[in-house]
Scaffold this active site. Structure first.
Site, short mmCIF file in Angstrom:
data_model
loop_
_atom_site.label_atom_id
_atom_site.label_comp_id
_atom_site.label_asym_id
_atom_site.label_seq_id
_atom_site.Cartn_x
_atom_site.Cartn_y
_atom_site.Cartn_z
N CYS A 338 42.48 -15.50 -28.53
CA CYS A 338 42.48 -15.56 -27.07
C CYS A 338 43.85 -15.14 -26.51
O CYS A 338 44.21 -13.97 -26.58
CB CYS A 338 42.07 -16.95 -26.61
SG CYS A 338 41.54 -17.00 -24.87
N HIS A 450 36.62 -18.21 -29.58
CA HIS A 450 36.92 -19.58 -30.00
C HIS A 450 35.76 -20.11 -30.85
O HIS A 450 34.63 -19.66 -30.73
CB HIS A 450 37.10 -20.50 -28.79
CG HIS A 450 38.30 -20.20 -27.95
ND1 HIS A 450 39.57 -20.50 -28.37
CD2 HIS A 450 38.41 -19.62 -26.73
CE1 HIS A 450 40.43 -20.14 -27.43
NE2 HIS A 450 39.76 -19.60 -26.43
#
Length: 508
Positions: A338, A450
């Site tokens: 991310c 994630h």
């Protein structure tokens, strides 16, 4: 005859990290095993560890694992307000799963009436769907300077008519002042909702505390329902960064096959991504605060962050960049998740001032990508395949994966760049596209996904590729389920659950 409302129990704490979330999760599992149709609820959470639900909405991790303990899929109604601080006294306000505003604490408090109306909408929906609710507060229930802006502690208890159990952390000391002082600071109306106490994190012989219990009960006229001994061998996902700062997360293991250093960014988020790796045999995983702490790692991970630009500045100022360059040249793998993925690129731009007053910053330059931070937040669940060399599985078909994205940026990957993942499903649709980026030497890769390491086969292939000998056979989801059972059994041994249920029944 008027229909009874749901059975309710609310856990409030004498302070932060008293153990409310864990006790609430334990009660979710206890009541689930007893046949109750139970759901968790926390009006407002402040945490950088978050999750995306099946319908693409964002909520705090604590209620995600409490829902799992109750045998449920997570729903944003279980946590209608999520506050995500990102520096400079600013906070992103997530309301019922979507970004409402980026504002200061003062600005947020001015919206109390509007926000509490939506909180009660979520609460009422749960109230009509479940026969039992386990509610949780935040911080201390007697933050008297913040009482006018409260929507999560006594104000929520009052609105729900929920009986309250106060959880106190005796390991910190001062438990008598915490409990008796708390009762003194409450109004007579609020005190009527307090049905008793649980003393948490007790060390030593409980027999030596018998007189202490009697004193607390005499001075407060409330029962101590139980004393929960301190434990550190039941592993549950953490709600926020308190566990990192207290040293509860990550530890070095001598002789490990795979040595993984996760850089502990100042505004680190979603570090629960790495919990499954920490549980694996033959793996040493730790959180590094200085460049010297990553020198002996075989894998370095730059995790997610709530402020990519400011944490990238910190990486540079702390001296990590030359160390990462040297490690990569020496064969150490480098992974960005991310915000960490964005940092690995050539540049990050923030033309709208979403995160920082810095409109452009040069990235680390390991991946041929550029990122622009945008106003709209991406929240989505995806599934697909991993095609990384050495991990992709038999005949290169790709190891199946699923995960979720939470980010503000849009990343452009330069033509000709290899991609580590193929996305085959996105929130129920089936658009096939490539995701992430991989360096030419296969040592550096990044992704927005994630939850990757919760995928058992992917995690196993990843660790074997990086030197782990053999397979552990760990099923992460089955492991967590067993931990919820252990937690429930532990609480039942030390807390008078039946006394609590009988007392709570009187408030229906």
């Amino acid at each position: 005859m008027k229909k009874k409302g749901p059975l309710q129990i609310m856990f409030l704490g004498t302070g932060s990290d008293a153990g409310k979330s864990v006790i609430a999760a334990g009660f979710c599992r206890i009541l689930h095993r007893k046949g109750y149709n139970v759901a968790p609820f926390k009006a407002q959470n402040m945490a950088l560890n978050s999750f995306v639900t099946m319908d693409g909405k964002e909520m705090g991790r604590a209620q995600v694992y409490q829902a799992a303990a109750a045998g449920l899929l997570p729903d944003v109604d279980m946590n209608p307000v999520l506050l995500k601080p990102y520096g400079n006294c600013k906070t992103q306000v997530i309301l019922q799963g979507k970004v409402l505003v980026n504002d200061t604490a003062e600005g947020y408090y001015r919206m109390k009436e509007q926000i509490f109306t939506r909180v009660m909408e979520s609460y009422q929906r749960l109230r009509h769907r479940y026969d039992t609710l386990i509610l949780e507060g935040a911080g201390s229930l007697t933050e008297i300077n913040l009482k006018k802006s409260d929507i999560v502690n006594m104000e929520m208890a009052r609105a729900a008519g929920a009986p309250v159990i106060v959880v106190a952390d005796i390991d910190r000391g001062g438990v008598f002042a915490a409990l008796i002082g708390t009762m003194k600071l409450l109004t007579p109306r609020e005190r009527k909702l307090i049905i008793g106490f649980i003393i948490n994190k007790f060390r030593g012989s409980i027999d030596l505390f018998t007189d202490g219990i009697k004193l607390i009960e005499k001075l407060t006229r409330r029962p101590v329902f139980g004393i929960v001994p301190y434990f550190d061998d039941i592993n549950l996902p953490e709600e926020d960064s308190v566990a990192l700062h207290s040293g509860r997360k990550g530890r070095r293991r001598e002789g490990a096959d795979v040595r993984i250093a996760v850089i502990s960014l100042p505004l680190i988020s979603n570090y629960t991504d790495f919990d499954p790796l920490e549980l694996e045999k033959g793996v040493s995983l730790w959180y590094a605060n200085t460049p010297e702490e990553i020198l002996d790692a075989s894998v370095v991970i730059i995790p997610g962050t709530k402020n990519t630009i400011e944490d990238l500045k910190w990486l540079k100022e702390a001296g990590f960049i030359p160390v990462l360059e040297n490690l990569s040249k020496g064969g150490t793998s480098l992974i960005g998740i991310c915000g960490g993925y964005q940092m690995l690129g050539n540049e990050i731009r923030d033309p709208y001032g979403i995160e920082s007053a810095t409109s452009r910053i040069e990235g680390i330059g390991f991946l041929p990508i550029e990122t622009v931070l945008e106003r709209n937040k991406t929240l989505t669940r995806v599934s697909g395949r991993c095609t990384l060399d050495g991990i992709q599985g038999e005949q290169g078909k790709g190891v199946p994966i699923d995960g979720y994205e939470i980010h503000m940026g849009k990343t452009t990957v330069f033509p000709g760049t290899r991609r580590p993942f193929i996305i085959e499903s996105k929130e129920g649709t089936e658009p096939e596209y490539e995701e992430g980026a991989v360096s030419r030497d296969n040592l550096v890769w990044g992704t927005y996904l994630h939850g990757l390491f919760e995928n058992d086969l992917f995690r196993e292939r990843f660790l074997i590729f990086h030197g782990r000998r053999g397979s552990s056979g760990l099923s992460y989801r089955a492991y967590l389920d067993a931990e919820f059972d252990r937690l429930a059994a532990y609480i039942e041994r030390n807390v008078d659950v039946e006394h609590i249920l009988k007392t709570a029944e009187r408030y229906r």
